[in-house]
Design an enzyme around this catalytic site. Sequence first.
Site, PDB file in Angstrom:
ATOM      1  N   HIS A 535       0.935  -1.404   0.309  1.00  0.00           N
ATOM      2  CA  HIS A 535      -0.062   0.059  -0.868  1.00  0.00           C
ATOM      3  C   HIS A 535       1.179   0.977  -0.330  1.00  0.00           C
ATOM      4  O   HIS A 535       0.697   1.907   0.778  1.00  0.00           O
ATOM      5  CB  HIS A 535      -1.213  -0.330   0.890  1.00  0.00           C
ATOM      6  N   HIS A 536       1.192   1.503  -0.796  1.00  0.00           N
ATOM      7  CA  HIS A 536       2.848   2.343  -0.775  1.00  0.00           C
ATOM      8  C   HIS A 536       2.568   2.878  -2.351  1.00  0.00           C
ATOM      9  O   HIS A 536       3.571   2.840  -3.484  1.00  0.00           O
ATOM     10  CB  HIS A 536       4.821   1.747  -0.762  1.00  0.00           C
ATOM     11  N   PRO A 537       1.574   2.848  -2.852  1.00  0.00           N
ATOM     12  CA  PRO A 537       1.702   3.558  -4.272  1.00  0.00           C
ATOM     13  C   PRO A 537       1.956   5.056  -4.918  1.00  0.00           C
ATOM     14  O   PRO A 537       2.580   5.391  -3.637  1.00  0.00           O
ATOM     15  CB  PRO A 537      -0.099   3.737  -4.595  1.00  0.00           C
TER      16      PRO A 537
END
Length: 561
Positions: A535-537
């Site tokens: 969840h590090h876009p």
Amino acid sequence: MQFSKLIIFASILIGVASMLWFFIAALVRERIPNVLKPMDGYIFDYVVVGAGSAGCVVASLLSKYSNATVLLVEAGSSFGFLSKIPLLTTFQQKGLNDWNFVTVTQKYSSKSLAQQRQFLPRGKGLGGSSQLNYMLQYEGFEGDFERWASEYYLKDWQWSTIKPYLQAAQAKPYERLDIPATYSKITYAFSQLHSEFVHKSWKYRAAQYNIKNGLRFNVLERFLQPAYLHNNLRIMTNTLAKQIVFVRDKNGKQNKVKFLKVSAKSENKPQDQTFLIEIRHELIISAGAYQTPQLLIISGLGDRSNLEKFNVTSNAQLPNLPMVGQQLHDHLIIPLFVSIEQVGPTVNQRALLNPLTWLKYIFMGGGHLGNFGVLGFIDNTEGPISDHYSLTLFGVGAVDERAFMAISNFKRNDFRGLFPRYHNTSQEGFVINSACLQPLSRGTVKIDDLNIRKKPIIDPNYLNKAEDINCTIKAIRAAVEVITSNSFSILGVQIHWPRLKGCVNYGPFENDFHSNQPSDDYLECIIRHVGLSSHHPAGTCAMGLNSTNSVVDSQFRQVEI
């Protein structure tokens, strides 16, 4: 026996009373004094879209250091009390304060997930995703900033220029939680690794959390809540930025942002109510890596050939910006479960149901409930960036099947193959996550509807590049070195190599559990099956010099606008 029951009952009563007090206190603190009701006729100097990690900071500082009027537009409202308690973070996912995004079916990865689709939680409400994340603090890697400055000619993003700002934004020691070596037997073993691997260029980091007095302390508490006192700041909650309206300047030569069209639900009408907000100076979009490109594309900023398919029109002659929504990338983590023979150092259901765990948290803000279980990191940033990897030590022994599957989309049999002791609620152990820090695979964010309430089409395209597989294999083998080290031997470790139906031809074979050196083919198979989004876009509104390679310039200004 009666006395023991009395103690347990008293503990439960104290816990309930304390939780009620925390709940009431949280409700009082979350009152927002300067909320503005959506309607036509508003004019602001600056409008900020999205009250997330960036938007809270920008709105706070703009209103603090200028006399300009500032409006912060947020699609959600306040988060629930569970977001305050660190370990209960995951209960916020898949709820009302989560946008609940899901990827399209992945071609090269996610084979252990239903329909090969990843869940992508994003915070909806004041604080944004900083209300859903794991609260870990990290200022970044110097080499990245120097590389960006050199490769993309972004001289004002050199490490020497940016570092003071990052340091100024860091939480003070009394505003954060540092996990010490004495926290558990696992953290003690972790602290001994440096002396054992002196020949390695690894960098060791004990976990630092944005946690104050046992509660989440994020951008909402640190930046936005103090800004509630600023008379020039207004906040519009439960309001969705719908479209940016552009006009040409008086000379007809340059585009200018004139209005932000917003929509809000009405109690009396089934349709959204739409309003225009006039902008004197600047519109600042901080809606995240998925919704920022979505808003731009709907507003007519994107690849012109794609925009024509949706009949996107504008009174202004907007430039062709083909990089909007391109270059999406994210970290993919590979969890590896390790059981240990020690009792007490890890999170499991037995520990969480122990009244003493709750009492320790209520009266001291510590223990298992006072952090998220991440204990430390090992980073390898030597050599080519395609070989940079990271290991994360996660002190969780028993992984609850129902809870984990609900937030990960795992198929049941594959989950059980990954965590074979899922049924043992008192299991002690840890999970070590391996990830490639600089993935080369790139994906996209697109739209299939001009309605902003429709979810964007998100395709991270994980593991499209072979280099990402090779890098992750190196990370897993480094994780094995850590687990089988002398430092960790005191824990009585055992690696549980995943037994997956889709990988049975490659392993794990009996010898793999003794040598802990399974084949590259097996490792590639489990990477393509069980890899999960961190969840590090990033990358969908890339920074650069012109529209051929970027969306914004080094000052975050839209190129050619």
